[in-house]
Design an enzyme around this catalytic site. Sequence first.
Site, mmCIF file in Angstrom:
data_model
loop_
_atom_site.group_PDB
_atom_site.id
_atom_site.type_symbol
_atom_site.label_atom_id
_atom_site.label_comp_id
_atom_site.label_asym_id
_atom_site.label_seq_id
_atom_site.Cartn_x
_atom_site.Cartn_y
_atom_site.Cartn_z
ATOM 1 N N GLY A 40 0.842 -1.192 0.000
ATOM 2 C CA GLY A 40 0.000 0.000 0.000
ATOM 3 C C GLY A 40 0.872 1.235 0.000
ATOM 4 O O GLY A 40 1.946 1.261 0.609
ATOM 5 N N GLY A 42 -0.575 4.564 0.320
ATOM 6 C CA GLY A 42 -1.340 5.741 0.731
ATOM 7 C C GLY A 42 -0.564 6.517 1.785
ATOM 8 O O GLY A 42 0.650 6.343 1.927
ATOM 9 N N ALA A 44 -0.380 6.173 4.976
ATOM 10 C CA ALA A 44 0.321 5.319 5.933
ATOM 11 C C ALA A 44 1.448 4.549 5.247
ATOM 12 O O ALA A 44 2.597 4.592 5.692
ATOM 13 C CB ALA A 44 -0.670 4.362 6.592
ATOM 14 N N SER A 284 -17.634 17.998 0.897
ATOM 15 C CA SER A 284 -17.153 18.337 2.232
ATOM 16 C C SER A 284 -18.305 18.635 3.179
ATOM 17 O O SER A 284 -19.285 19.285 2.826
ATOM 18 C CB SER A 284 -16.225 19.539 2.162
ATOM 19 O OG SER A 284 -15.976 19.991 3.459
ATOM 20 N N ARG A 330 -21.669 13.168 12.209
ATOM 21 C CA ARG A 330 -21.903 12.403 10.989
ATOM 22 C C ARG A 330 -22.915 11.272 11.153
ATOM 23 O O ARG A 330 -23.847 11.144 10.363
ATOM 24 C CB ARG A 330 -20.585 11.795 10.513
ATOM 25 C CG ARG A 330 -19.652 12.825 9.957
ATOM 26 C CD ARG A 330 -18.348 12.208 9.517
ATOM 27 N NE ARG A 330 -17.482 13.249 8.951
ATOM 28 C CZ ARG A 330 -16.269 13.028 8.487
ATOM 29 N NH1 ARG A 330 -15.755 11.822 8.513
ATOM 30 N NH2 ARG A 330 -15.559 14.012 7.977
ATOM 31 N N HIS A 405 -18.119 5.456 3.838
ATOM 32 C CA HIS A 405 -17.022 6.384 3.625
ATOM 33 C C HIS A 405 -15.712 5.883 4.224
ATOM 34 O O HIS A 405 -14.646 6.051 3.655
ATOM 35 C CB HIS A 405 -17.433 7.708 4.276
ATOM 36 C CG HIS A 405 -16.381 8.744 4.316
ATOM 37 N ND1 HIS A 405 -15.721 9.157 3.187
ATOM 38 C CD2 HIS A 405 -15.863 9.461 5.339
ATOM 39 C CE1 HIS A 405 -14.847 10.085 3.525
ATOM 40 N NE2 HIS A 405 -14.887 10.275 4.825
ATOM 41 N N GLU A 429 -5.853 3.100 7.884
ATOM 42 C CA GLU A 429 -7.249 2.644 7.958
ATOM 43 C C GLU A 429 -7.342 1.121 8.083
ATOM 44 O O GLU A 429 -8.340 0.593 8.564
ATOM 45 C CB GLU A 429 -8.014 3.136 6.717
ATOM 46 C CG GLU A 429 -9.525 2.977 6.830
ATOM 47 C CD GLU A 429 -10.276 3.440 5.582
ATOM 48 O OE1 GLU A 429 -9.656 4.094 4.725
ATOM 49 O OE2 GLU A 429 -11.485 3.153 5.480
ATOM 50 N N LEU A 445 -6.396 11.364 8.224
ATOM 51 C CA LEU A 445 -5.089 11.741 7.676
ATOM 52 C C LEU A 445 -4.069 11.761 8.809
ATOM 53 O O LEU A 445 -2.929 11.320 8.661
ATOM 54 C CB LEU A 445 -5.176 13.112 7.005
ATOM 55 C CG LEU A 445 -6.238 13.241 5.902
ATOM 56 C CD1 LEU A 445 -6.183 14.618 5.262
ATOM 57 C CD2 LEU A 445 -6.026 12.186 4.842
#
Lengths: 641, 231, 248
Positions: A40, A42, A44, A284, A330, A405, A429, A445
């Site tokens: 991966g 990303g 991380a 957003s 949320r 999400h 994640e 993030l």
Amino acid sequence: MKLDSKIPGGPLETKWERHRFEMKLINPANKRKHRILVVGSGLAGASAAATLAELGYEVDCFCFQDSPRRAHSIAAQGGINAAKNYQNDGDSVWRLFYDTVKGGDFRSREANVYRLAEVSNNIIDQCAAMGVPFAREYGGTLANRSFGGAQVSRTFYARGQTGQQLLLGCYSALMRQVAAGKVRLHVRMEMLDLVVIDGTARGIVTRNLCDGKIESWAGDAVVLGTGGYVNVFFLSTNAMGCNVTAAWRAHRRGALFANPCYTQIHPTCIPQSGEFQSKLTLMSESLRNDGRVWVPAEAGDTRPPHRIPEEERDYFLERKYPSFGNLAPRDIASRSAKEACDAGKGVGPEVGGQRRGVYLDFADAIARLGREEIAGRYGNLFQMYERITGEDPYSVPMRIYPAPHYSMGGLWVDYNLMSNLPGLHVIGEANFSDHGANRLGASALMQGLADGYFVLPYTIGHFLATHRLEPVSTDHPEFRRIEAEVSERTRKLLAVEGTRSVDSFHMELGTLLWNQCGMSRTKEGLEEALTRIPAIREEFWENVRVPGEGEDFNQSLEKAGRVADFLEFAELMCLDALERNESCGGHFREEYQTEEGEALRDDEHFCHVAVWEFRGVGERPLRHVEELEFENVKLSIRSYK
Amino acid sequence: MGWVATFFRSSIGSKFLMALTGILLLFFVLGHMTGNLLIFQGAEALNAYAHWLHDHPKFLWTSRIVLLAIFVIHVTTAIRLKLENMAARPVSYVKGRTLKATLASRSMVFTGLLLLAYILFHLLHFTLGVVQKDATGPSGPGGEKDVYAMVVTSFGNPVYAAGYILAIALLWLHLWHGIASFFQTMGWSHPRWTPLFTFLGKALSLLIFLGYVSVPFSVLTGLLKLPAGGN
Amino acid sequence: MKLILHIWRQPGPKAPGRMERFDLDGISEHMSFLEMLDLLNEKLTAEGKEPIAFDSDCREGICGMCSLVINGVPHGPEKGTTVCQLHMRHFRDGQEIWIEPWRAKPFPIVKDLVVDRSSMDRVMAAGGYVSVNAGSAPDANSVLVGKDTAEQAFEAAACIGCGACVAACKNASGMLFVAAKVSHLGLLPQGREERMRRVRRMVEAMDQEGFGNCTNQYECEATCPKEIPVAFIARMNRDFLKAALFSS
């Protein structure tokens, strides 16, 4: 099974510092003798790979995209939190820690979250030094905004593309190490299995997506930064390629999976417009600062919005949560929208027999602040909305609907970010540890970069220094055996030659999960899902059609492998949701709610991490428990009334 | 000095080379035009200028050699770049489309090569005088040319005049892109100044066109004619 | 709606390719262009044919993976839009559409519409970074960056690395991509120390990959989905000149 979270003793504030001292080190000259496989690229994965290489380790970095810069972290919009207190508004490491634990509905580890808050400041320093163009004040200092209902301004941002800019920072650090010869980069290469030798993770087996070649890679440690699993719902805000395969394959090889039922549904996404839709687009959350959410008060009212008079509208968030109103968190905002649509008050086109959408109306804000001011605040979001829907949000209210999400659950890791399998580390994640049952805005993030830049590089050294690892090469019979298994699975997928496409199965699974294991869950629904998933899986293996060949660039085959794993994983997700007899954060069980319809936690019985052990496909997995101890915060009821 | 070669072989270095030689050629074009325009002051002025050049052979030949060198660099670099550019897209689009590039920018190599061909002809015509011998041969008492008469006689022929006008039109097109492009290549870009530079560049290319074309135009329309009783 | 599609098919990097015609019905105007291709692929799969290979990932205009030339324009007719955010309402019923891959020597075709853009990664590896190891950064506010500078750097940093600039350029030049990176880091004080070295090395790497040369035609700017201005190319030219002539 004994789950040792390895949380260091002592007061919360000094745990990480003391642990860093207590961890064993590796002589700089010896670091280059260790090879680490990072899967991966990303936030991380890339930050970990780059940092490990900077320290002197030999690193292999794998991604299924054509460049590490395309990992889905790139799509994060809002920002990244840090306890800098640059705004002098009373923020502190402790406050960020507390907000995150509370936001996670008290289902995360205190020690991990505190460490996260602690290193958050280093992340901002690091990213700024790498040339991330954060928003600035005229005087040249960093700008902040408040985000996700926080009472302090602690979010750093780069317009609406913070994830992109942070990822480009990690990617550039990674490419610097590629140029230095410390990182070997493998693009369009997908991990299809984990190789465990003598109980220790020693390598992976990959498929080269360009020519189908199955290859083995051996190392002294394996790091998974492979993201989340909400694409199990088929429609989500994740990228098309996001999948659970790496994590699931590791799980099948013995790594424990924690809290798979914790998924986050984001309230402000653009609704589905038809059956053909391939993904959902997030906008957003900041839109809720000025937009008012409403539906027609009468079910079945199909008049266009401007023909519905004020008194026949239901501003349901303002009505139900007078103090937070449209800014409710949320999970709460999402659930309310679903309730309204389930009651037949949804707006927009009918998809699958239901109108799934609620209005997000800027008419009042435009009247109050003027069109120009609104354009200044949300211009690019309005543009994006118009591009996708063809409607002008300045004159017609936006339509929004929640969408999957983020996944808070993931592979179980201890304080050192290592799974129960020695050598297998999980970051970002893909692990489970920091967000509990609900993630706060601008925290993903932060966690990805904390793990990659400032936690894993220390803890992996400790692992290597304290474990005697026999040298292993890919000639080891275990690699041969697993390569053969992977090839066989590919061959099997191609050999079914049925009549249904991979997507049709994925869509069927996704719809089922969305209905039974989505925003709100019931015992009956979950039980139904648990009987239907094996049936879908069975049909998949009898009736899927995967065109093309194995030794070729074959996107249907890639997808088929990922969907096959989702079909196994989905069962675990539903089972976890069924066993967690409480409501917390993103996990809402209709049986467990207050009289006002709010989530009802059961701290007495469920203040723990549910940790699952694989025992075979179709076999009931074993549920282990890691108790969560709260010594520093008091468990309270989240109230946003 | 290896770095010089490395620099000019690099893609951006080559651009500089094109821009610099291009701008020097532009100065030549402007100088040449100024000379040409002397024709409107009468035969004496033009001939005096021509004779002055003729009487300073060192200056004349140094200029010619420098000019030739610049020209050769400009042309060979352009050809090298064009070949590289063609190699950079081995398979072209089945359905190509242009959004912003101008006709001038897309045809730089073609206008350039056509200009090259015309310049060779132009040299044969006026400098060496081998094309239209009767009009361009030596005519003065010391064997020097009557440049004024040569020009008027040559452009009196509509074919030569048309060819010349066409070539100048190509030059206009070439400079239309070339001058504005010079600023971009040199890195002189600024939100406030670039539009002005671009405008002035285009205006200058038009002025050059008008300046050059004014001569054959005036001959064809009879504004410029041979003095009565001349050859 | 119904469309006539002409799509580039090429079984592999070395195999010859050709345009193939497909007639597709049942397209909704709300579909994105890629969902239209998904529909075509579902149909091809059902017919037992091999689906068309094309790249996409985020489908929200930021990852830079999607890469189709539609009727001669990379990312299609909508300005400032990647092909994944292009919707079918911009096309007419019955329209003929030509779909081709990015075409450039540094972007060899993998299959059908999929190209290999690792050349861009190699250019990045040559210098597209600030050399600062994790942990060695000073407090973020100790280096001030003016708001305008930050905004300008952001404008360059918005590049999604899709390669449309190369695909659009008449010469298949990579200048806008490289210029965006060189400018993003060169504008910020954090990237200033390596500014000269960076531009020299990145341009050298770009040249080695076989990109064409810039002739200031600005097709790149016109197609860039993030609308990155060519002023950054001028900036890179200036930096490169300075680096080549004056830096050690």
